[in-house]
Design a protein around this motif. Structure first.
Motif, short mmCIF file in Angstrom:
data_model
loop_
_atom_site.label_atom_id
_atom_site.label_comp_id
_atom_site.label_asym_id
_atom_site.label_seq_id
_atom_site.Cartn_x
_atom_site.Cartn_y
_atom_site.Cartn_z
N CYS A 618 0.57 -1.19 0.19
CA CYS A 618 -0.01 0.01 -0.05
C CYS A 618 0.81 1.26 0.09
N PHE A 619 0.29 2.26 -0.71
CA PHE A 619 1.14 3.38 -0.75
C PHE A 619 0.34 4.63 -1.44
N ARG A 620 0.69 5.92 -1.14
CA ARG A 620 -0.11 7.05 -1.61
C ARG A 620 0.38 7.70 -2.88
N MET A 621 -0.51 7.76 -3.69
CA MET A 621 -0.27 8.06 -5.24
C MET A 621 -1.18 9.24 -5.49
N ARG A 622 -0.61 10.36 -6.15
CA ARG A 622 -1.16 11.46 -6.46
C ARG A 622 -2.36 11.25 -7.71
N LYS A 624 -5.51 13.01 -10.36
CA LYS A 624 -5.49 14.11 -11.28
C LYS A 624 -5.67 15.40 -10.43
N GLN A 625 -6.21 15.47 -9.61
CA GLN A 625 -6.54 16.68 -8.88
C GLN A 625 -5.26 17.19 -7.85
N GLY A 626 -4.20 16.35 -8.08
CA GLY A 626 -2.95 16.41 -7.34
C GLY A 626 -3.00 15.95 -5.58
N LYS A 627 -4.00 15.31 -5.34
CA LYS A 627 -4.18 15.01 -3.93
C LYS A 627 -3.62 13.48 -4.05
N TYR A 628 -3.12 13.18 -3.01
CA TYR A 628 -2.77 11.63 -2.61
C TYR A 628 -3.67 11.01 -1.98
N VAL A 629 -4.22 9.72 -2.74
CA VAL A 629 -4.98 8.85 -2.25
C VAL A 629 -4.44 7.52 -1.99
N TRP A 630 -5.02 6.62 -0.89
CA TRP A 630 -4.23 5.40 -0.88
C TRP A 630 -4.46 4.31 -2.01
N GLN A 631 -3.48 3.84 -2.45
CA GLN A 631 -3.61 2.38 -3.57
C GLN A 631 -2.89 1.22 -2.89
N GLU A 632 -3.66 0.25 -3.30
CA GLU A 632 -3.21 -1.06 -3.03
C GLU A 632 -2.75 -1.69 -4.18
N CYS A 633 -1.39 -2.35 -4.31
CA CYS A 633 -0.71 -2.79 -5.23
C CYS A 633 -0.67 -4.47 -5.18
N ALA A 658 -11.28 2.96 2.37
CA ALA A 658 -11.31 2.94 3.90
C ALA A 658 -10.07 3.43 4.12
N PRO A 659 -10.04 4.48 5.45
CA PRO A 659 -8.73 4.89 5.85
C PRO A 659 -7.66 3.69 6.11
N PHE A 660 -6.41 3.88 5.65
CA PHE A 660 -5.55 2.98 5.97
C PHE A 660 -4.02 3.70 6.17
N VAL A 661 -3.29 3.14 7.42
CA VAL A 661 -2.24 4.01 7.56
C VAL A 661 -1.07 3.00 7.58
#
Length: 668
Positions: A618-622, A624-633, A658-661
């Motif tokens: 899991c990581f945070r990826m930017r 199209k709006q420039g915001k970072y969202v959590w992604q699961e690969c 869902a929130p993930f840290v």
């Protein structure tokens, strides 16, 4: 100074009252003309020897016209050396003082004289043999020469126009100006009756200058009346470059009528450029430098075609109609090769002699830019030609579209891959300009026609596929690179590649390739796709196939086109590609973990050791709006390293709503 003829008494053994023409010349350079009898003077329309001497510039070989002079001289000197100072039956054209054309047989032998040393005694007999390949009556030849000025002054010579058709659109994109002589006394003269004659006597420049002036006058009249114009090509003879300053002639005539340079195209035959004359080089280069297009006419009719393309820069090559006259498989293959070669070198292409629909369809299939021939119309006066074009429901191509369609034609290549060209207007309307057979076959295999595809894209309520297609067009426009995406159609996986070729006049020219990856042997076998991708497509937003051995990444599915690894992976090392993606899209605190997870040197072995047969991260990826969202690969090893191309990875990425840290990190 008046030139006196030598005394015949200086040449013993020569009989003055011979009924044939004869003359005497020095046997060595400079081959000075020493004597000519009365019959010789009458043949050359000369009143005395002085007139004849000036006409041939004192050189006896100049009794032969320039076209044949070098050949005849070589034959004569060779025979004199090989046949004990004799030569027989050297044949060539003559031109008289009044520019009449004659054909003669010359024989001679060398004799020694006390007064003049070695001389050559020559007899000349006129024979009735026409120009090579051209049958022109002698009286017609004489009439043409003596009445040229009158024909030009009285407009007995008319300019006819033959249409040039744009292959992609069927529109009129040009005209060729051709001279036709309609004489009040002898009627219609074909070009074969007067053009070779005028070339022989070096009067062709008068005709070509007249045609150019008539063309400019016509264009000026149409511009004055706000009528559409289309570029006109006019022909120049190779002899024009000997007689006049061609650039000055063209530029002076154009400027007098204030015609734009791009409305005039200069056609020069292959034989003219093959002469390798410095004057021709300079004139052609200067014309191009000033904005005139140079067209190479009759390409393939001689033996110097490739040398000309090497030595000259031309804007268009015009294939000789002989290629279509014998429409065999061999001639078709030659045409294909020439068209492809031209596209690699840069010149545009036109094929003349198009007479059947079969010809036209073949040329369209191989991407020939323009066509000309009786299928589209014979040469006619301008009004008749335009009426014919209108009757065929053809429009005149606006000049601003010339470059757009030329670019489109050059883009078309002979290939077994699917290939199509779309035209997209800024209002959203999209249609096909070109579709090759493999592309059409793929479309039909999916259950569509090309018209169905256009209707889908142009429907007021766009489908998801049409919406995605347009999104990727925008992405390709912004990136300046090729983009691709994958979608599911009737259980098949279809990959589409898009590239913006040209943008002008509020239109986009788009090249597209389409591949049904489910049916392609070069991609995953269908059984592997069925077990994994159908599930993944419902769950994930980015799915890619990674070939670690060849450093290739192919995007199989993108729901929301944020970034594309595939085009970046066409060149470069996977480490560099991943580093670029990390710096561009991954949240700074996650970049180190992302790089460690994706490490191509260890990832295959780590998957093999995993108890679940996959890796997750899991990581945070930017976005199209420039915001970072959590992604699961998730990364899967497809072939476990047992097949030839090893190893292959399947990567799938989805957003985590869902929130993930991550341990030790803070939520962005």
């Amino acid at each position: 100074m008046k030139q006196e003829m030598k005394d015949l008494g200086d040449f013993p053994g020569v009989v003055e009252n011979l009924s044939c023409c004869f003359y005497i010349t020095q046997a060595e350079e400079p081959y000075e003309l020493l004597y000519a009898n009365e019959e010789m003077l009458r043949l050359f329309d000369c009143r005395d020897f002085d007139e004849l001497y000036r006409h041939v510039e004192g050189n006896a070989f100049h009794v032969i016209a320039m076209d044949d002079r070098a050949r005849v001289k070589q034959e004569v000197l060779h025979e004199l050396a090989e046949r004990n100072d004799r030569f027989d039956h050297a044949r060539g054209h003559l031109f008289t003082r009044t520019s009449r054309i004659r054909y003669a047989d010359v024989s001679g032998h060398i004799v020694k004289t006390q007064a003049h040393g070695k001389v050559c005694y020559c007899t000349l007999q006129e024979i009735d043999i026409p120009l090579p390949g051209v049958t022109v009556d002698r009286d017609i030849r004489d009439y043409v020469i003596s009445h040229l000025d009158e024909a030009i002054e009285n407009h007995w010579i008319k300019v006819y126009y033959q249409p040039v058709i744009r292959t992609l659109t069927g529109e009129l994109c040009g005209m060729e100006a051709l001279a036709r002589w309609v004489d009040p006394q002898i009627g219609f003269l074909s070009p074969a009756s007067f053009i070779p004659v005028l070339e022989q006597v070096r009067l062709i420049h008068q005709l070509d200058a007249y045609v150019l002036e008539e063309v400019c006058h016509m264009l000026r009249q149409r511009l004055n009346h706000n009528l559409p114009i289309t570029p006109v090509s006019f022909n120049l003879s190779r002899y024009d470059f000997d007689m006049v300053d061609v650039f000055h002639l063209v530029e002076k005539t154009r400027a007098a009528y204030q015609i734009p340079r791009d409305a005039l195209h200069v056609e020069i035959t292959e034989s003219a450029l093959a002469v390798n004359d410095d004057a021709v080089y300079r004139a052609v280069d200067r014309l191009r430098d000033e904005g005139y297009e140079i067209w190479l006419d009759d390409f393939g009719s001689g033996y110097s075609s490739l040398n000309i393309l090497k030595d000259y820069t031309v804007d268009l090559i015009k294939l000789d109609m002989g290629f279509l006259r014998s429409f065999t498989e061999k001639s078709r293959n030659i045409i294909c090769s020439v068209i492809d070669m031209a596209k690699e070198l840069g010149p545009k292409t036109l094929v003349e002699g198009v007479e059947t629909q079969e010809h036209a369809e073949f040329l369209a299939s191989i991407g020939c830019g323009r066509q000309q021939g009786y299928l589209y119309g014979k040469p006619q006066p301008l009004v008749g030609m335009l009426v014919h074009i209108e009757a065929d429901a053809r429009r005149i191509e606006p000049r601003k579209w010339c470059h757009y369609y030329d670019t489109a034609s050059i883009t078309i290549r002979q290939t077994n891959r699917t290939s199509a060209l779309f035209d997209l207007h800024e209002d959203g309307y999209l249609h096909f300009l070109y579709v090759n057979k493999p592309y059409r076959k793929q479309i039909h295999a999916l259950g569509y026609s090309c018209q169905d595809v256009e209707d889908m894209f142009n429907h007021p309520k766009q489908s998801d596929l049409a919406h995605t297609f347009r999104e990727f067009i925008d992405q390709a426009r912004q990136s300046g690179k090729a983009e691709s995406f994958c979608y599911v159609e009737n259980g098949d996986y279809v990959n589409i590649h898009l590239r913006i070729v040209c943008e002008m006049n509020q239109h986009l020219l788009i090249h597209s390739e389409l591949e049904n990856t489910s049916k392609s042997a070069a991609n995953l076998q269908r059984s592997k796709l069925d077990d994994n991708l159908r599930y993944l497509y419902t769950m994930f937003e980015y799915i890619s196939l990674v070939d670690l051995e060849h450093h290739k990444v192919e995007s199989l599915y993108v729901h929301d086109p944020l970034f594309q690894l595939e085009q970046a992976a066409q060149t470069g090392d996977l480490h560099d590609i991943l580093l670029s993606v990390s710096r561009t899209y991954i949240y700074e605190e996650d970049q180190e973990g992302y790089m460690a997870f994706c490490n191509p040197d260890t990832i295959a072995e780590r998957i093999r050791k995993s108890p679940y047969g996959r890796l997750e991260h899991c990581f945070r990826m930017r976005d199209k709006q420039g915001k970072y969202v959590w992604q699961e690969c998730i990364v899967i090893l497809l072939n476990n390293g047992r097949e030839k191309h090893t190893p292959l990875l399947l990567t799938a990425t989805k957003s985590i709503h869902a929130p993930f840290v991550l341990p030790g990190s803070q939520e962005a």
